[in-house]
Design an enzyme around this catalytic site. Structure first.
Site, PDB file in Angstrom:
ATOM      1  N   LYS A  98      84.485 102.132  55.754  1.00 12.47           N
ATOM      2  CA  LYS A  98      84.359 102.901  56.990  1.00 12.47           C
ATOM      3  C   LYS A  98      85.160 104.181  56.793  1.00 12.47           C
ATOM      4  O   LYS A  98      86.131 104.202  56.027  1.00 12.47           O
ATOM      5  CB  LYS A  98      84.949 102.105  58.167  1.00 12.47           C
ATOM      6  CG  LYS A  98      84.430 102.503  59.526  1.00 12.47           C
ATOM      7  CD  LYS A  98      83.181 101.725  59.891  1.00 12.47           C
ATOM      8  CE  LYS A  98      82.848 101.847  61.358  1.00 12.47           C
ATOM      9  NZ  LYS A  98      81.811 100.921  61.795  1.00 12.47           N
ATOM     10  N   GLY A 191      76.091  96.276  79.772  1.00 17.56           N
ATOM     11  CA  GLY A 191      75.617  97.448  79.026  1.00 17.56           C
ATOM     12  C   GLY A 191      74.103  97.438  78.941  1.00 17.56           C
ATOM     13  O   GLY A 191      73.527  96.630  78.210  1.00 17.56           O
ATOM     14  N   GLY A 193      72.134  99.633  77.692  1.00 20.15           N
ATOM     15  CA  GLY A 193      71.752 100.703  76.769  1.00 20.15           C
ATOM     16  C   GLY A 193      70.695 100.254  75.776  1.00 20.15           C
ATOM     17  O   GLY A 193      69.857  99.401  76.073  1.00 20.15           O
ATOM     18  N   VAL A 195      70.800  98.450  72.971  1.00 21.53           N
ATOM     19  CA  VAL A 195      70.789  97.035  72.587  1.00 21.53           C
ATOM     20  C   VAL A 195      70.631  96.146  73.819  1.00 21.53           C
ATOM     21  O   VAL A 195      69.784  95.248  73.848  1.00 21.53           O
ATOM     22  CB  VAL A 195      72.080  96.647  71.824  1.00 21.53           C
ATOM     23  CG1 VAL A 195      72.055  95.172  71.462  1.00 21.53           C
ATOM     24  CG2 VAL A 195      72.238  97.496  70.574  1.00 21.53           C
TER      25      VAL A 195
HETATM   26  P1  NAI Z   1      74.370 102.568  74.226  1.00 22.41           P
HETATM   27  O1  NAI Z   1      75.255 103.760  74.252  1.00 22.41           O
HETATM   28  O2  NAI Z   1      72.907 102.764  74.085  1.00 22.41           O
HETATM   29  O3  NAI Z   1      74.591 101.681  75.532  1.00 22.41           O
HETATM   30  C1  NAI Z   1      75.871 101.365  76.024  1.00 22.41           C
HETATM   31  C2  NAI Z   1      75.730 101.131  77.510  1.00 22.41           C
HETATM   32  O4  NAI Z   1      76.993 100.649  77.988  1.00 22.41           O
HETATM   33  C3  NAI Z   1      75.405 102.403  78.325  1.00 22.41           C
HETATM   34  O5  NAI Z   1      74.322 102.141  79.191  1.00 22.41           O
HETATM   35  C4  NAI Z   1      76.703 102.680  79.079  1.00 22.41           C
HETATM   36  O6  NAI Z   1      76.461 103.277  80.342  1.00 22.41           O
HETATM   37  C5  NAI Z   1      77.269 101.278  79.226  1.00 22.41           C
HETATM   38  N1  NAI Z   1      78.699 101.236  79.452  1.00 22.41           N
HETATM   39  C6  NAI Z   1      79.669 102.015  78.941  1.00 22.41           C
HETATM   40  N2  NAI Z   1      80.864 101.625  79.399  1.00 22.41           N
HETATM   41  C7  NAI Z   1      80.654 100.560  80.187  1.00 22.41           C
HETATM   42  C8  NAI Z   1      81.484  99.689  80.925  1.00 22.41           C
HETATM   43  N3  NAI Z   1      82.817  99.859  80.942  1.00 22.41           N
HETATM   44  N4  NAI Z   1      80.927  98.687  81.639  1.00 22.41           N
HETATM   45  C9  NAI Z   1      79.593  98.512  81.642  1.00 22.41           C
HETATM   46  N5  NAI Z   1      78.739  99.302  80.963  1.00 22.41           N
HETATM   47  C10 NAI Z   1      79.267 100.302  80.234  1.00 22.41           C
HETATM   48  O7  NAI Z   1      74.965 101.641  73.041  1.00 22.41           O
HETATM   49  P2  NAI Z   1      74.159 100.558  72.181  1.00 22.41           P
HETATM   50  O8  NAI Z   1      73.573 101.193  70.987  1.00 22.41           O
HETATM   51  O9  NAI Z   1      73.303  99.761  73.069  1.00 22.41           O
HETATM   52  O10 NAI Z   1      75.354  99.652  71.641  1.00 22.41           O
HETATM   53  C11 NAI Z   1      76.013  98.757  72.504  1.00 22.41           C
HETATM   54  C12 NAI Z   1      77.215  98.129  71.803  1.00 22.41           C
HETATM   55  O11 NAI Z   1      76.790  97.440  70.635  1.00 22.41           O
HETATM   56  C13 NAI Z   1      78.248  99.157  71.328  1.00 22.41           C
HETATM   57  O12 NAI Z   1      79.512  98.582  71.476  1.00 22.41           O
HETATM   58  C14 NAI Z   1      77.936  99.314  69.856  1.00 22.41           C
HETATM   59  O13 NAI Z   1      79.070  99.689  69.107  1.00 22.41           O
HETATM   60  C15 NAI Z   1      77.478  97.925  69.478  1.00 22.41           C
HETATM   61  N6  NAI Z   1      76.566  97.879  68.346  1.00 22.41           N
HETATM   62  C16 NAI Z   1      75.376  98.545  68.412  1.00 22.41           C
HETATM   63  C17 NAI Z   1      74.496  98.498  67.354  1.00 22.41           C
HETATM   64  C18 NAI Z   1      73.168  99.187  67.422  1.00 22.41           C
HETATM   65  O14 NAI Z   1      72.298  98.904  66.574  1.00 22.41           O
HETATM   66  N7  NAI Z   1      72.941 100.066  68.370  1.00 22.41           N
HETATM   67  C19 NAI Z   1      74.815  97.731  66.127  1.00 22.41           C
HETATM   68  C20 NAI Z   1      76.085  97.020  66.189  1.00 22.41           C
HETATM   69  C21 NAI Z   1      76.925  97.128  67.264  1.00 22.41           C
END
Ligand code: NAI
Length: 369
Positions: A98, A191, A193, A195
């Site tokens: 990393k 979340g 988002g 995922v």
């Molecule tokens: P994203 O940015 O698309 O979605 C995150 C969501 O969480 C957003 O809708 C945001 O408004 C919400 N959020 C932020 N703070 C919050 C809180 N305190 N309480 C409730 N909701 C909150 O991110 P994504 O890509 O969906 O990833 C989600 C998690 O999974 C992250 O922690 C990321 O590091 C982890 N991850 C993602 C991968 C991927 O392929 N996208 C792979 C491995 C891990």
């Protein structure tokens, strides 16, 4: 969109804050640690290559502000070590690495900075960088232009991450509830988002009762409507009764401060660093909550990278991601049989794989010599 982590700068802020306070540097010894500095372009970066026994270190480039330089180094090392476990647990031909680029205010020319960083990566030759929090596909293109391989495509890995998390949840439910399927199982998705959205759709299509919590209430409501679920306020995510809590937003949701309030039987999600510290794994177990290690459940993204790199078709990729379910089942069974935590079992399995590979490689070298 590519890489192994979220692209959200907003999340970046939350994830790096004091993430390393409790980390003993000795625990996170890296195979190689590179400190990069070029005042001409304003670059300060740390590349931590934790272990390359299984292959080149795969891990994202994080751009973030740190309280001090030591914190940046600790974070790079800690995250690199986590990537070693994730890649080994997913049975991928990658080691763990990393890097962090220190955010020190306005960047004069971001492309030039990233290109210069790529030149440092090229010197090591053992690190495949990808997008992480604070960096974009454009950044990685500039890194790659320096002549290094980057794990980057325009394909979003999130659907694959979600598929793997869903498989992990199904396996954990089957283990804990002694039943198959998720019909009627209440899953709280924190979340909504990339995922969380895909996960909610998958599980709802299988009959799960989905509850959505997001800091963006409108996003939560839209997803809940789409999947026939309901919402709770973001602040209530960790105290709302459910069968499965699926953290898909921020790091460290399971901490000594929150675990008492959890009302679930299983914690399994996508967020990296779901546990605030190791003690949290014991606290969860003491409350009878089964914790599926994040690095096992959320490996769909790195499996996707491997598939792109080896030009595996969608069918093979899907099968590889779904194997996360079998892996979770095996590790929960072993944890039960041995009275150990699933986290300890998963770590030991990953380390055993690395050790066995190392022995095989050493034996092959002796034969060749
Ligand atoms: P994203 O940015 O698309 O979605 C995150 C969501 O969480 C957003 O809708 C945001 O408004 C919400 N959020 C932020 N703070 C919050 C809180 N305190 N309480 C409730 N909701 C909150 O991110 P994504 O890509 O969906 O990833 C989600 C998690 O999974 C992250 O922690 C990321 O590091 C982890 N991850 C993602 C991968 C991927 O392929 N996208 C792979 C491995 C891990």
């Amino acid at each position: 969109v590519c890489g192994i982590d979220s692209r959200s700068n907003r999340l970046a802020e939350e994830e790096h804050v004091s993430s390393t306070d409790a980390i003993d540097m000795q625990v996170w010894e890296s195979e190689q640690l590179v400190i990069c500095r070029d005042d001409a372009v304003g670059l300060r970066a740390v590349i931590a290559i934790d272990d390359t026994t299984l292959g080149p270190g795969l891990g994202g480039v994080r751009l973030a502000a740190y309280g001090d330089d030591a914190a940046a180094i600790r974070e790079a090392r800690r995250l690199a070590a986590a990537m070693t476990l994730k890649n080994a647990a997913a049975e991928l031909p990658f080691g763990g690495a990393k890097s962090v680029i220190l955010d020190r205010g306005p960047i004069a020319d971001r492309r030039v900075l990233m290109h210069r960083f790529g030149e440092f990566v090229a010197r090591s030759g053992a690190y495949i960088p990808g997008v992480d929090m604070g960096t974009t596909t454009d950044d990685l293109a500039a890194v790659g232009a320096a002549g290094v391989e980057v794990s980057c495509s325009e394909e979003d890995p999130s659907p694959w991450t979600a598929l793997g998390v869903a498989a992990a949840i199904r396996a954990a439910v089957a283990h804990v509830e002694q039943r198959s399927g998720v019909d009627g199982v209440r899953v709280l998705v924190q979340g909504a988002g990339h995922v969380g959205g895909a996960l909610a759709r998958d599980l709802a299509a299988d009959g799960a009762e989905v509850v959505v919590a997001d800091a963006d209430a409108a996003r939560a409501a839209a997803l809940a409507r789409e999947v026939g679920g309901r919402t709770v306020a973001a602040e209530a995510a960790l105290t709302t009764p459910c069968d499965v809590l699926a953290p898909c937003a921020i790091a460290r949701v399971a901490s000594p401060a929150t675990i008492d309030g959890l009302r679930c039987r299983i914690v399994a999600g996508a967020a990296n660093d779901t546990l605030a510290d190791r003690a949290s794994a014991d606290l969860l177990a003491a409350r009878g909550i089964v914790y599926v290690p994040d690095f096992v459940a959320n490996a769909g993204g790195v499996i996707h990278i491997d598939a792109l790199r080896s030009a595996a078709g969608a069918e093979r990729l899907r099968a590889d991601v779904l194997r996360i379910g079998a892996r979770v089942r095996e590790l929960l069974e072993e944890a039960d049989a041995t009275g150990r935590l699933p986290l300890a079992v998963a770590e030991e399995r990953a380390r055993r794989r690395i050790a066995e590979h190392g022995r095989t490689a050493a034996a092959a070298e002796r034969v060749a010599a």
